[in-house]
Scaffold this active site. Structure first.
Site, short mmCIF file in Angstrom:
data_model
loop_
_atom_site.label_atom_id
_atom_site.label_comp_id
_atom_site.label_asym_id
_atom_site.label_seq_id
_atom_site.Cartn_x
_atom_site.Cartn_y
_atom_site.Cartn_z
CG MET A 27 46.08 19.00 20.30
SD MET A 27 44.52 19.68 19.71
CE MET A 27 43.48 19.44 21.17
CB CYS B 15 55.68 16.30 18.12
SG CYS B 15 55.63 18.11 17.97
#
Length: 529
Positions: A132, A240
């Protein structure tokens, strides 16, 4: 009626057969004449359809096809499917794919495992922290490991930013840092260097996977070589959806250029595995159709990777949208065929939920993202006592100071932990300009160990040049010129008063003022005079 309607919709355009006996792996099974439609998948074409008669009460596997692929069998009857409450998206996903039966695989295929390099890690049976951006820096990873995460992924690090860095060991913390001189545009605090990536070699040993953002095989290899000796695995980000990643052809953009993604993985596995004895893996998202997802996964598992993580959302989907599980069993089946570990990501709530998904969909591991960002208790075993947010918020700040983490990142990570309804939330966001102030705002300067944590905050502020150690900023533009002129004016007035005390005339004062001002402003003064 529901069953008949369902059957008619499926079989309307498909040829069907009804036979009393089906041969499955050498044995005959006598069945009633109920007809079930089964779709078998071809990685190079869309799903072909056929039908056969089976006994709904028993699991029957079709013999291998001419390509040598074990066929799939349904794992739930139509009647059972009707009873399950599904969202429209889940229903569509279920109808557009097939329920893959792992137990139909031969024993030798079930036992198949790609070799795990000596310094690498096997993702099987693991509950791990997801990569993250911002939330996956070193303090958050150490907190997750403290609460029981089996492995941790670092945040996506772009190859361009890593290439050209200098590896060093921080003598104060023992951390390994990859640094580079900061650009003038981003160096507002006057730092001498910018830390691109930081690890704790003792607490993260054998448990850290480095995720790289890349769109070029050669750059990927050059960047991976810089960190491969200090981590347990290299993971390629192909999922992503954020513009900073996809605009450069990285992240989810690689799903639209599978040839490039395959080339990147093949280049990494060809060099990184033998040179550094660690594995290479990839993290992807679902494609638009199950057939496209299957075709891609079949190509990826042949590149030599040791693991594949599937985020059960498509690229346009946002985190608030519910994860799609309809293709998960199929992906796990293909990975199992190749001996590659399959990790599920997307709406995994905690360790117990991860184990349940692993058992239900026959995948090998589970990755937790958003839930772990807010609460590290998600990694604890089911019956272990949970801590309150104040406890692990304090632990996070302490870890951040131990590794000299950037204050802005610490505050961001805290903002995910502290409930928004708490009064301290707004105070923390508005103030806390340095670690000492942050510790006091959060109330950590009181209670057991308060003196120690305050002293730690002061030392960290000194190292990071925060608070009273912050460098003085030079002012520019009209404001700076105005202040300079005011200072010069004050100096001139002071000289005037001194001259007056000495009994010198006013005319002489003016000359002195003009001469002294001319030392600073040159021709401008001459024109004024």
């Amino acid at each position: 009626m529901a069953f008949r309607s369902f059957r008619s919709r499926i079989l309307f355009r498909l040829p069907t057969i009804s036979v009393p006996t089906v041969t499955a792996f050498g044995r005959s099974v006598t069945t009633p004449t109920t007809i079930f439609a089964i779709r078998t998948l071809n990685p190079l074409r869309t799903m072909a359809s056929t039908a056969m008669a089976i006994d709904p009460a028993s699991e029957v596997a079709m013999p291998p096809t001419v390509t040598g692929r074990p066929a799939v069998v349904p794992e739930e009857t139509t009647a059972a499917a009707v009873k399950v409450q599904r969202t429209p998206e889940e229903a569509a996903a279920t109808e557009s794919t097939v329920n893959w039966c792992i137990s139909a695989l031969p024993e030798e295929m079930l036992a198949r495992r790609v070799p795990i390099p000596p310094r690498g890690v096997d993702y099987r049976g693991k509950i791990v922290l997801a990569p993250m951006v911002r939330s996956g820096e070193l303090p958050a990873r150490l907190l997750a490991l403290k609460y029981g995460a089996d492995l941790v992924w670092g945040p996506e690090t772009v190859d361009h930013s890593l290439i050209g860095t200098t590896r060093r060991v921080n003598p104060r913390t023992g951390c390994i840092e990859w640094t580079r001189p900061p650009s003038q545009a981003h160096n507002k605090a006057g730092y001498d260097e910018n830390v691109i990536f930081r690890i704790d070699p003792s607490r993260e040993q054998g448990k850290l996977v480095f995720q790289i953002g890349t769109s070029d095989p050669d750059r990927a290899l050059a960047a991976a070589r810089l960190v491969a000796g200090d981590v347990a695995g290299i993971d390629v980000n192909a999922g992503c959806p954020k513009p900073f990643s996809t605009s450069g052809g990285m992240g989810a953009a690689l799903l639209q250029t599978p040839d490039k993604l395959v080339a990147i993985l093949e280049n990494l596995t060809r060099h990184i595995i033998p040179e550094f004895q660690i594995g290479v893996s990839v993290k992807i998202r679902l494609l638009e159709t199950p057939a496209q997802t299957e075709a891609l996964v079949r190509r990826l598992v042949k590149t030599g990777i040791t693991g594949l993580t599937i985020h059960c959302r498509t690229t346009p989907m946002r985190p608030r949208e519910k994860a799609i599980r309809g293709q998960l069993r199929m992906i796990g089946y293909i990975c199992r065929e190749a001996g590659v570990a399959c990790v599920v990501n997307g709406d995994v709530a905690d360790r117990a939920d991860g184990y349940q998904l692993m058992n239900e969909f026959k995948v090998d591991g589970a990755m937790i993202a958003t839930a772990a960002e807010k609460n590290p208790n998600v990694f604890l075993p089911e019956r272990q006592e949970r801590t309150k947010w104040g406890t692990y918020a304090r632990e996070l700040v302490r870890l951040a100071m131990e590794v000299e983490n950037k204050l802005s990142n610490t505050k961001f990570t805290l903002s995910q932990i502290v409930p928004g309804r708490e009064p301290v939330y707004k105070t923390m966001c508005a103030s806390g300009k340095n670690y000492e102030e942050l510790v006091r705002v959060m109330g950590f300067h009181e209670g057991e160990g308060a003196e120690e944590i305050v002293q730690m905050a002061r030392r960290t502020d000194e190292v990071l040049r925060l608070g009273e150690w912050a460098p003085k900023k030079e002012q520019k533009g009209k404001k700076a010129n105005g202040q300079q002129q005011q200072q010069q004016g004050n100096g001139s007035k002071k000289r005037k008063s001194e001259d007056e005390l000495e009994g010198k005339g006013v005319k002489r004062e003016k000359v002195v003022v003009a001469e002294e001002a001319g030392q600073y402003e040159g021709g401008a003064v001459a024109q004024t005079v």
